[in-house]
Design an enzyme around this catalytic site. Structure first.
Site, short mmCIF file in Angstrom:
data_model
loop_
_atom_site.label_atom_id
_atom_site.label_comp_id
_atom_site.label_asym_id
_atom_site.label_seq_id
_atom_site.Cartn_x
_atom_site.Cartn_y
_atom_site.Cartn_z
N ASN A 1 0.82 -1.21 0.00
CA ASN A 1 0.00 0.00 0.00
C ASN A 1 0.85 1.26 0.00
O ASN A 1 1.98 1.25 0.50
CB ASN A 1 -0.89 0.01 1.25
CG ASN A 1 -2.13 -0.85 1.08
OD1 ASN A 1 -2.74 -0.86 0.02
ND2 ASN A 1 -2.49 -1.58 2.12
N TYR B 1 -13.46 1.38 2.45
CA TYR B 1 -12.70 2.61 2.59
C TYR B 1 -13.50 3.86 2.26
O TYR B 1 -13.05 4.97 2.56
CB TYR B 1 -11.42 2.55 1.74
CG TYR B 1 -10.42 1.58 2.28
CD1 TYR B 1 -9.44 1.98 3.18
CD2 TYR B 1 -10.46 0.23 1.93
CE1 TYR B 1 -8.53 1.09 3.71
CE2 TYR B 1 -9.56 -0.68 2.46
CZ TYR B 1 -8.59 -0.24 3.35
OH TYR B 1 -7.69 -1.14 3.88
#
Length: 421
Positions: free
Chosen positions: A145, A242
């Protein structure tokens, strides 16, 4: 086939190895090399991974090394799953933005930018060193990420890379369970950017069952996604987990100010996992691994590696891939997360139905931020950091961007060579 895992000392790794153990016939892995600078972690994770394979009757051998070139040489695919700065840096990402009333999160907002700045230069260096010993044809599967930004960096540098996230496969498993169908019978119309996606259709036997799914299970789905149920009903889609950081930003920040940082929770989980992994009598994946995050990572990763290296028919996977003309409102070099056909030649996005403005607007906005974030990560500079923050929809105010830029640089000075002078 040799598979190399960079960041192999991670507590995630046994999840991946467990997936390999379950796909003996379809993925002919005979060697798994775990590469990590942390010898202590390797000395625990490596032997435990071997016990998982042995218990499953899988013939692959696990080898560990801190030498990247030695670990990568001869690999058919290399998986990137590294965390620059460890959980301490993550804790910083999750806390310093809160002083400004902004989201504290490791993949989006100011914390996500900090992670990108630390990570992109390291990943690009590793990728170049891997290519030097494996040649230009070895596939890089990126799970590091922020996946979209890191994958775009790899692609712009000319690497054969595909980005992978577990959000789509996790949502598929949730939906298939609610429907009482096998996961492979459920297809998702999943569109957006990494950690910014919406599922607009759920196809079973070619029929979209999403409206009925929301009608029957809205409360359950909303609770799993930690979103207000009214969001599902109003939009008529399934936002990714998210999206709560965008749709409920102020509520999330208020909650973060009173809760223990996720990094501290994960640190405790990792410490417990390492104790379990050290037990010579443990030969199966512990249930505590589910608390670490990354659900279904192993399935998604192994399926993708199989498609990229198997030489069989093309398979469909949700991956992070160069946009091209798939989403016409984005530049061609943007990296998007959509269903794609994947084979040994790589990933090609499948056609996507027109994206309405309630989604395309936010996708465009975050894509602009990601472009500036990558520019800051590659070239450095405090003002580039501030420019990226100003462009982020969760910041977007000059005074905030200036303060956050100074705080971010101060928090990450040890990881940013250009910030040390």
């Amino acid at each position: 086939m040799k598979l190399t895992v960079v960041g192999g000392g991670s507590t995630y790794t046994p999840e991946l190895v467990d997936g390999i153990a379950g796909r003996r016939t379809s993925l002919a892995v005979d060697e798994i090399v775990l590469v990590d600078p942390d010898h202590d972690r390797l000395s625990v994770v490596g032997p435990f991974s071997q016990r998982l394979l042995d218990h499953a009757g899988h013939p692959a051998r696990v080898r560990t090394t801190s030498n990247l070139e030695e670990g990568a040489e001869g690999a058919s695919a290399v998986l990137f799953q590294l965390r620059v700065g460890g959980q301490a840096a993550r804790r910083s990402d999750e806390t310093f933005p809160l002083d400004c009333g902004c989201l504290g999160q490791e993949t989006t907002g100011a914390g996500g930018l900090a992670k990108a700045l630390r990570t992109v230069p390291v990943v690009l260096d590793i990728a170049e060193r891997v290519r030097a010993v494996t040649g230009p044809d070895t596939w890089i599967v990126n799970f590091t990420n922020p996946v979209g930004i890191v994958t775009r960096a790899l692609l712009e540098a000319g690497h054969r890379a595909v980005g992978l996230c577990n959000v789509a496969i996790t949502l598929q498993r949730l939906v298939s369970g609610l429907l009482g169908r096998a996961p492979e019978e459920v297809k998702l119309d999943h569109v957006g950017l990494n950690h910014l996606t919406w599922t607009r259709q759920v196809l079973v036997d070619g029929k979209d069952v999403l409206p009925q799914l929301i009608a029957d299970h809205a409360d359950t789905i909303a609770a799993d996604l930690e979103l207000p149920v009214d969001v599902l009903r109003r939009l008529g889609v399934l936002p990714s987990y998210y999206l709560k950081y965008f749709y409920s930003h102020d509520e999330i920040v208020a909650k973060q100010r009173t809760e223990r940082p996720r990094a501290d929770v994960v640190t405790d989980v990792e410490n417990e996992l390492m104790k379990i992994y050290s037990d010579q009598n443990v030969v199966t994946k512990p249930k505590e691994l589910a608390e670490r995050g990354g659900a279904y990572y192993s399935e998604a990763a192994i399926q993708l590696v199989h498609a990229l290296t198997g030489g069989g028919e093309a398979e469909e996977h949700v991956v992070n891939v160069r946009n091209g003309s798939t989403l016409p409102f984005l530049p061609s070099d943007a990296v998007i997360e959509v269903p794609s056909t994947v084979d040994t030649n790589g990933a090609v996005p499948l056609p996507v139905a027109e994206v309405p403005p309630e989604f395309s607007g936010l996708i465009s906005h975050v894509t602009a931020y990601e472009y500036l974030a990558l520019k800051a990560a590659v070239h450095g500079g405090r003002d580039r950091v501030a420019d990226a923050l100003l462009a982020h929809p969760l910041v977007g105010q000059f005074a905030l961007a200036e303060k956050l830029a100074d705080d971010l640089v101060a928090e990450n000075r040890d990881h940013l060579p250009w910030a040390k002078s």
